[in-house]
Design an enzyme around this catalytic site. Structure first.
Site, PDB file in Angstrom:
ATOM      1  N   PHE A  44      14.861  79.177  17.135  1.00 51.48           N
ATOM      2  CA  PHE A  44      14.759  80.413  17.899  1.00 51.48           C
ATOM      3  C   PHE A  44      13.801  81.318  17.131  1.00 51.48           C
ATOM      4  O   PHE A  44      13.783  81.294  15.898  1.00 51.48           O
ATOM      5  CB  PHE A  44      16.119  81.087  18.109  1.00 51.48           C
ATOM      6  CG  PHE A  44      15.992  82.311  18.966  1.00 51.48           C
ATOM      7  CD1 PHE A  44      15.771  82.185  20.323  1.00 51.48           C
ATOM      8  CD2 PHE A  44      16.009  83.578  18.412  1.00 51.48           C
ATOM      9  CE1 PHE A  44      15.572  83.312  21.126  1.00 51.48           C
ATOM     10  CE2 PHE A  44      15.816  84.705  19.214  1.00 51.48           C
ATOM     11  CZ  PHE A  44      15.612  84.565  20.563  1.00 51.48           C
ATOM     12  N   THR A  45      13.023  82.132  17.852  1.00 54.79           N
ATOM     13  CA  THR A  45      11.919  82.893  17.245  1.00 54.79           C
ATOM     14  C   THR A  45      12.355  83.671  15.995  1.00 54.79           C
ATOM     15  O   THR A  45      11.823  83.455  14.907  1.00 54.79           O
ATOM     16  CB  THR A  45      11.325  83.864  18.273  1.00 54.79           C
ATOM     17  OG1 THR A  45      12.404  84.599  18.872  1.00 54.79           O
ATOM     18  CG2 THR A  45      10.573  83.137  19.368  1.00 54.79           C
ATOM     19  N   ARG A  48       7.303  81.578  29.466  1.00 52.93           N
ATOM     20  CA  ARG A  48       7.633  80.793  28.273  1.00 52.93           C
ATOM     21  C   ARG A  48       6.759  79.541  28.321  1.00 52.93           C
ATOM     22  O   ARG A  48       7.166  78.509  28.819  1.00 52.93           O
ATOM     23  CB  ARG A  48       9.124  80.427  28.224  1.00 52.93           C
ATOM     24  CG  ARG A  48      10.017  81.559  27.746  1.00 52.93           C
ATOM     25  CD  ARG A  48      10.082  81.630  26.222  1.00 52.93           C
ATOM     26  NE  ARG A  48       9.530  82.838  25.651  1.00 52.93           N
ATOM     27  CZ  ARG A  48      10.157  83.620  24.785  1.00 52.93           C
ATOM     28  NH1 ARG A  48      11.384  83.392  24.443  1.00 52.93           N
ATOM     29  NH2 ARG A  48       9.560  84.654  24.247  1.00 52.93           N
ATOM     30  N   LYS A  89      24.117  89.659  23.957  1.00 52.88           N
ATOM     31  CA  LYS A  89      24.176  88.585  24.970  1.00 52.88           C
ATOM     32  C   LYS A  89      25.634  88.410  25.393  1.00 52.88           C
ATOM     33  O   LYS A  89      26.149  89.224  26.141  1.00 52.88           O
ATOM     34  CB  LYS A  89      23.584  87.287  24.419  1.00 52.88           C
ATOM     35  CG  LYS A  89      22.394  87.430  23.450  1.00 52.88           C
ATOM     36  CD  LYS A  89      21.139  87.949  24.080  1.00 52.88           C
ATOM     37  CE  LYS A  89      19.981  88.201  23.094  1.00 52.88           C
ATOM     38  NZ  LYS A  89      19.654  87.247  22.070  1.00 52.88           N
ATOM     39  N   ASP A 105      24.762  80.028  15.069  1.00 55.49           N
ATOM     40  CA  ASP A 105      24.180  81.092  15.891  1.00 55.49           C
ATOM     41  C   ASP A 105      25.043  81.161  17.143  1.00 55.49           C
ATOM     42  O   ASP A 105      24.884  80.367  18.077  1.00 55.49           O
ATOM     43  CB  ASP A 105      22.715  80.787  16.227  1.00 55.49           C
ATOM     44  CG  ASP A 105      22.077  81.911  17.043  1.00 55.49           C
ATOM     45  OD1 ASP A 105      22.821  82.730  17.631  1.00 55.49           O
ATOM     46  OD2 ASP A 105      20.832  81.976  17.106  1.00 55.49           O
ATOM     47  N   PHE A 146       2.572  87.378  23.427  1.00 56.20           N
ATOM     48  CA  PHE A 146       3.161  87.502  24.767  1.00 56.20           C
ATOM     49  C   PHE A 146       3.695  88.904  25.040  1.00 56.20           C
ATOM     50  O   PHE A 146       3.777  89.320  26.186  1.00 56.20           O
ATOM     51  CB  PHE A 146       4.268  86.451  24.979  1.00 56.20           C
ATOM     52  CG  PHE A 146       5.392  86.529  23.988  1.00 56.20           C
ATOM     53  CD1 PHE A 146       5.288  85.903  22.763  1.00 56.20           C
ATOM     54  CD2 PHE A 146       6.552  87.217  24.295  1.00 56.20           C
ATOM     55  CE1 PHE A 146       6.331  85.976  21.839  1.00 56.20           C
ATOM     56  CE2 PHE A 146       7.603  87.285  23.389  1.00 56.20           C
ATOM     57  CZ  PHE A 146       7.484  86.667  22.158  1.00 56.20           C
ATOM     58  N   TYR A 153      31.526 108.071   8.211  1.00 55.60           N
ATOM     59  CA  TYR A 153      30.531 107.241   7.528  1.00 55.60           C
ATOM     60  C   TYR A 153      31.177 105.973   6.994  1.00 55.60           C
ATOM     61  O   TYR A 153      30.601 104.890   7.084  1.00 55.60           O
ATOM     62  CB  TYR A 153      29.876 108.017   6.379  1.00 55.60           C
ATOM     63  CG  TYR A 153      28.706 107.254   5.791  1.00 55.60           C
ATOM     64  CD1 TYR A 153      27.414 107.438   6.289  1.00 55.60           C
ATOM     65  CD2 TYR A 153      28.894 106.305   4.786  1.00 55.60           C
ATOM     66  CE1 TYR A 153      26.346 106.703   5.798  1.00 55.60           C
ATOM     67  CE2 TYR A 153      27.838 105.576   4.288  1.00 55.60           C
ATOM     68  CZ  TYR A 153      26.563 105.773   4.796  1.00 55.60           C
ATOM     69  OH  TYR A 153      25.514 105.044   4.303  1.00 55.60           O
TER      70      TYR A 153
HETATM   71  C1  LIG Z   1      18.593  87.106  21.010  1.00 53.36           C
HETATM   72  C2  LIG Z   1      18.856  86.013  20.056  1.00 53.36           C
HETATM   73  C3  LIG Z   1      18.804  86.203  18.675  1.00 53.36           C
HETATM   74  C4  LIG Z   1      18.355  87.510  18.042  1.00 53.36           C
HETATM   75  O1  LIG Z   1      19.202  88.551  18.337  1.00 53.36           O
HETATM   76  P1  LIG Z   1      18.689  90.069  18.534  1.00 53.36           P
HETATM   77  O2  LIG Z   1      19.951  90.784  18.866  1.00 53.36           O
HETATM   78  O3  LIG Z   1      17.677  90.077  19.625  1.00 53.36           O
HETATM   79  O4  LIG Z   1      18.132  90.502  17.225  1.00 53.36           O
HETATM   80  C5  LIG Z   1      19.127  85.130  17.859  1.00 53.36           C
HETATM   81  N1  LIG Z   1      19.436  83.935  18.365  1.00 53.36           N
HETATM   82  C6  LIG Z   1      19.481  83.706  19.691  1.00 53.36           C
HETATM   83  C7  LIG Z   1      19.829  82.357  20.206  1.00 53.36           C
HETATM   84  C8  LIG Z   1      19.188  84.730  20.579  1.00 53.36           C
HETATM   85  O5  LIG Z   1      19.189  84.491  21.901  1.00 53.36           O
END
Ligand SMILES: *Cc1c(COP(=O)(O)O)cnc(C)c1O
Length: 477
Positions: A131-132, A389, A265, A222, A456, A79
């Protein structure tokens, strides 16, 4: 590994061979017609087993290496104080240079924490495109996102080599309007996702560093696609051709104060992320929030084995040969489409090729969602799954209820890392070219079910009557 001068003359071929394969189901065109109808013409609602080549996203769909899988077996599932956490911390320090690491379940977990730590209600957060999830967490913390990316980023045909660059006139205008004390940080993405996987240059980032120092503003990075950005710098920015991707990644990170990472990613894992930073006091406050929302500061919602796979994936992700093959494959697909005259977003991005549905389906008005229709038609043709998109993703204005009609109406072909072969890319290109050749037979769509938020993901559609016929019916009512 291969020597540099030789490899330049050679193709982008993969620096790995395949040890295990996942068998795919073969489907007929009738199967796929039925499947897309059952899915309401939404590729998010298809079953994965009905898909032949899955280009929905590059998130969490990479193939791990044998070393990563071996790492999964040495998961220390304690843990507290798991050995794998310390391996992860070490990998972040060595490869990215950030002193402190807090693991999170994925990228948005880190965005949540950093937004709550740094944003006060009424603050403004400039960024090189939204970004969303990033923007949503900034807003939930009481901030307002302000787009400060250069104008070229919004033009799909512009060949600017660094469409992720920040426009300092826009930043200055924001300071003029709200004052620097209302700006806690600039949110800088490397290889900007929403611009089509487009990089920021080191020259621009260095200028941003001095701008932020002058105004006493932080930089939050980011870093989801930082290695892909570094590859473009090596290719396109003067003075970097001889530098390794690893050293460029380090230099990028050294210009920023803190970072959020979706390791799904660049970092080659199926789940995981982290928040990293250099300031000790900020780290302590981050630990205080992590225990509330993610887990103890040494696991942050992940299993020990996940952190081990991430630590190894980070090291593999900054290898020149890996990135050359990764981006080489995306460019291979994009160049085939360009040669065939298919309109795509230029320059070709790091993680995806974007089809310009507006130009491919000029007979389908944007109210009938050309990109959604094109993604469905591509699936029926060959079992290739892509993503819309465009107007469907953009949603409606909450105040007026009007559909947003974005300039970009795109279909995204996102390439998972280390998963598909060159022959798979050929199938994708052939299918896109065939679908474009018979594009005039593709009908527009209309909603049969429209969710209120993020429509979407779960929205359903049916084929709409062509515009002329539709107008006649509407006129006769
Ligand atoms: C995918 C992504 C995120 C969010 O990450 P998650 O692992 O899906 O929560 C943030 N910023 C960018 C540019 C991304 O492509």
């Amino acid at each position: 590994m291969i020597e540099q001068p030789q490899s330049r003359r050679r193709s982008w071929a993969e620096p790995f061979k395949i040890k295990m394969v996942e068998l795919l189901k073969t489907t007929t065109i009738d199967d796929r017609r039925r499947a897309i109808r059952d899915a309401g013409y939404n590729t998010f609602l298809l079953r994965s087993e009905d898909v032949y080549i899955d280009l929905l996203t590059d998130s969490g769909v990479s193939a791990m290496s044998d070393r990563q899988w071996a790492g999964m077996m040495v998961g220390d599932e304690a843990y507290a104080g798991s050995a794998n956490f310390y391996h992860l911390e070490e990998a972040v320090r060595t490869n990215y240079g950030y002193r402190y690491t807090v693991p999170t379940h994925q990228g948005r977990g880190a965005e949540h924490i950093v937004s709550r730590l740094l944003i006060k209600p009424g603050d403004y957060v400039p960024g090189n495109m939204y970004f969303t999830t990033t923007r949503l967490h900034q807003e939930l913390a009481g901030g307002t996102f302000v787009d400060v990316v250069i104008d070229e980023a919004h033009d799909p045909q512009h060949e600017h080599p660094f469409k992720g660059n920040v426009d300092f006139a826009k930043l200055d205008a924001l300071v003029e309007r709200v004052g620097a004390e209302r700006i806690p940080y600039v949110s800088v993405a490397t290889c900007v996702n929403m611009a089509g996987g487009q990089p920021i240059s080191l020259a621009n980032l260095r200028e941003l560093r001095s701008w932020c120092d002058r105004h006493d503003v932080l930089i939050v990075h980011d870093m989801t696609r930082v290695a892909e950005n570094a590859w473009f710098i090596k290719q396109r920015e003067a003075g970097y051709a001889e530098r390794s991707v690893a050293s460029i990644v380090n230099e990028i990170c050294s210009l920023t104060d803190a970072a959020t990472m979706s390791a799904k990613k660049d970092a080659l894992v199926n789940i995981g992320g982290f928040l990293a930073m250099n300031d000790e006091a900020l780290y302590q406050r981050a630990c205080g929030l992590i225990v509330v929302y993610e887990g103890l500061h040494t696991y942050g919602g992940l299993a020990g084995r996940d952190m081990e796979a991430m630590a190894i994936g980070i090291r593999e992700s900054v290898d020149d040969d890996h990135i050359r093959a990764r981006i080489g494959q995306v460019e291979y697909l994009g160049e085939q489409l360009t040669r065939a005259g298919v309109p795509i977003v230029r320059p070709i991005g790091g993680h995806a090729v974007f089809l310009d549905a507006r130009r491919i389906l000029p007979h389908v008005p944007q109210e009938q969602f050309p990109a959604q229709a094109l993604a469905a038609a591509l699936y029926v043709d060959s079992g290739v799954r892509s993503m819309e998109r465009g107007a469907v993703s953009a949603g409606r204005n909450a105040a007026t209820g009007e559909n947003y009609m974005p300039k970009l109406e795109l279909v995204r072909l996102t390439i998972p890392r280390r998963v598909y072969t060159q022959a798979h890319m050929d199938v994708v290109a052939e299918s896109v070219i065939d679908v474009c050749a018979s594009a005039s037979s593709i009908k527009g769509l209309r909603f049969t079910y429209e969710p209120e938020n993020l429509r979407f993901f779960l929205g359903r559609f049916e084929e709409a009557a062509p515009q002329g016929a539709h107008a006649k019916v509407a006129g006769s009512v």
